[in-house]
Design a protein around this motif. Structure first.
Motif, short mmCIF file in Angstrom:
data_model
loop_
_atom_site.label_atom_id
_atom_site.label_comp_id
_atom_site.label_asym_id
_atom_site.label_seq_id
_atom_site.Cartn_x
_atom_site.Cartn_y
_atom_site.Cartn_z
N ALA A 154 0.82 -1.21 0.00
CA ALA A 154 0.00 0.00 0.00
C ALA A 154 0.85 1.26 0.00
O ALA A 154 0.41 2.31 -0.48
CB ALA A 154 -0.94 -0.01 1.21
N LEU A 155 2.09 1.17 0.52
CA LEU A 155 2.97 2.33 0.55
C LEU A 155 3.41 2.77 -0.84
O LEU A 155 3.89 3.88 -1.02
CB LEU A 155 4.20 2.04 1.41
CG LEU A 155 3.95 1.74 2.89
CD1 LEU A 155 5.26 1.41 3.59
CD2 LEU A 155 3.25 2.90 3.57
N THR A 156 3.25 1.88 -1.83
CA THR A 156 3.67 2.22 -3.19
C THR A 156 2.55 2.82 -4.03
O THR A 156 2.78 3.23 -5.17
CB THR A 156 4.22 0.97 -3.92
OG1 THR A 156 3.15 0.05 -4.18
CG2 THR A 156 5.28 0.27 -3.09
N CYS A 157 1.34 2.88 -3.48
CA CYS A 157 0.19 3.33 -4.26
C CYS A 157 0.26 4.81 -4.65
O CYS A 157 -0.38 5.22 -5.63
CB CYS A 157 -1.12 3.06 -3.52
SG CYS A 157 -1.53 1.30 -3.40
N THR A 158 1.00 5.60 -3.91
CA THR A 158 1.08 7.03 -4.20
C THR A 158 2.21 7.37 -5.18
O THR A 158 2.39 8.53 -5.53
CB THR A 158 1.30 7.83 -2.91
OG1 THR A 158 2.48 7.37 -2.25
CG2 THR A 158 0.11 7.67 -1.98
N LEU A 159 2.94 6.36 -5.63
CA LEU A 159 4.04 6.62 -6.57
C LEU A 159 3.50 7.13 -7.91
O LEU A 159 2.51 6.60 -8.43
CB LEU A 159 4.84 5.35 -6.82
CG LEU A 159 5.72 4.83 -5.68
CD1 LEU A 159 6.23 3.44 -6.02
CD2 LEU A 159 6.88 5.78 -5.43
N PRO A 160 4.16 8.11 -8.51
CA PRO A 160 3.80 8.51 -9.87
C PRO A 160 3.98 7.34 -10.84
O PRO A 160 4.82 6.46 -10.60
CB PRO A 160 4.79 9.65 -10.18
CG PRO A 160 5.24 10.14 -8.85
CD PRO A 160 5.23 8.95 -7.94
#
Length: 394
Positions: A179-185
């Motif tokens: 879930a921590l990677t969901c905000t990656l461009p």
């Protein structure tokens, strides 16, 4: 299959909200005073850094902080980290971030235990003999540094990028919350996916024979990336796709897909000079270089490339002309990279053809006049690969 030893002792703590357990695992592995090392404002703005610090406080573990890690992590910050750890009596390092933060943490960990210049490890002058324990809280699926023995650091003076490796800097544990990677461009996600595929291809293109089990493991990782990357580019909040990509990134570089087979890291080395000189994203540079390296060396073992084309990209096997199958597979790989937003030539990357002599000179300084692997490369070979990359098209 070749003889091998396989050693991958990192404990992987995978799933939603697992960053809240960081303090428990630091205590499990003996940490009493921690350096929390991180990059820019994203881990601060998201609240992740506060959650990690809260977990340390809950376990009564003291800590100091050092932020500011940049992509292609610099030696200047490593020196700062080494001095801080020595001054504060740090005995454990937690990297909160992606591959750059983890690599920087590993360099600090080794440097604290060394009387000389830590860069000795990165230019072949010394081997790592001791290091502080390192752990990670991963925020991007890409480098695989959360499970590997590798670290790459850029010397800010001259922007020269070099690597080292030792099981002594392999993380004790890695916390992996997809879930921590969901905000990656989307661009960063695609760069990470490309890096993951490069780590698999570095093992897949081998001169070892009868390695069907690891061939199939490699192909599973590659087909996962081909299938899941477009899903997260289209839907960044797709947790399940993110989870598959994150675990693929770890498996790609913790050694399991490379056992029993020789490996080839020349495309990685060729790219390092691009991201060193131009400070571009490593994955973007790999997207330019990998298909060009494939085109250049394909004739060495056409059937291996044809196998890749068939099993990974679904190209029908032409048994009468397997080279046609192989070339279609390389084209399909480049088209896939283009479809997820990756550059495919020097112009799109921001590189310059007139700099090729400098790139080759830097490569030779790092790797020598004749670099082994799937195919041995001389300076003239590397020059030709860069030339192909300068003008590549889909």
């Amino acid at each position: 299959m070749d003889n091998f030893n396989f050693y991958s002792p990192t404990e992987f703590v995978f799933g939603k909200d697992r960053e809240n357990d960081c303090g428990k695992y630091v205590k499990k592995y003996g940490g009493t005073k921690v350096l929390v090392h991180y990059g820019s404002g994203s881990v601060v703005k998201s609240g992740l850094l506060d959650r990690v610090k809260a977990s340390l406080k809950a376990e009564g573990i003291a800590f100091v902080e050092l932020g500011g890690v940049k992509p292609n992590p610099r030696d200047v910050l490593v020196y700062e980290g080494i001095d801080l750890c020595k001054k504060e009596g740090v005995d454990f390092i937690v990297a909160v971030g992606g591959g750059s933060t983890i690599d920087s943490s590993k360099a600090i960990a080794a440097g604290v235990k060394y009387d000389g210049d830590f860069r000795d490890f990165y230019c072949g002058k010394a081997a790592i003999a001791a290091a502080l324990p390192v752990a990670t809280v991963l925020t991007i699926a890409a480098a695989g540094s959360e499970g590997s023995e590798s670290s790459v650091i850029t010397k800010e003076e001259g922007m020269v990028k070099r690597g080292t490796g030792s099981d002594l800097i392999r993380p004790k544990f890695s916390i992996m919350n997809p879930a921590l990677t969901c905000t990656l461009p989307a661009y960063q996600t695609a760069c990470g996916a490309t890096d993951i595929m490069a780590h698999v291809f570095g093992r897949y293109f081998t001169n070892a024979e009868e390695v069907e089990i690891t061939d199939r493991l490699c192909e599973a990782g590659l087909t996962t990336m081909v299938g899941e990357t477009p899903r997260v580019v289209a839907d960044p909040d797709n947790y399940e796709a993110r989870a598959n990509i994150m675990w693929a990134g770890t498996v790609a570089h913790n050694g399991v897909v490379g056992v029993g087979r020789s490996q080839d890291w020349n495309s990685h080395g060729i790219e390092h000079e691009l991201s060193g000189l131009y400070d571009c994203a490593h994955g973007a540079g790999l997207a330019v270089i990998m298909p060009c390296w494939m085109e250049y060396v394909c004739s060495h073992n056409v059937m291996r490339f044809a196998q890749m084309a068939n099993r990974v990209f679904g190209v029908a096997m032409n048994f009468e002309n397997p080279e046609e199958t192989a070339r279609k597979g390389i084209k399909a790989f480049r088209s896939f990279l283009k479809s997820i937003g990756m550059p495919i030539n020097f112009t799109e990357l921001g590189a310059k053809e007139e700099d090729i002599p400098v790139l080759v000179k830097n490569f030779v300084a790092a790797k020598g006049e004749n670099t082994g692997g799937f195919v041995n490369l001389t300076p003239s070979d590397v020059t030709e690969i860069y030339k192909i990359a300068a003008h590549a098209t889909v």
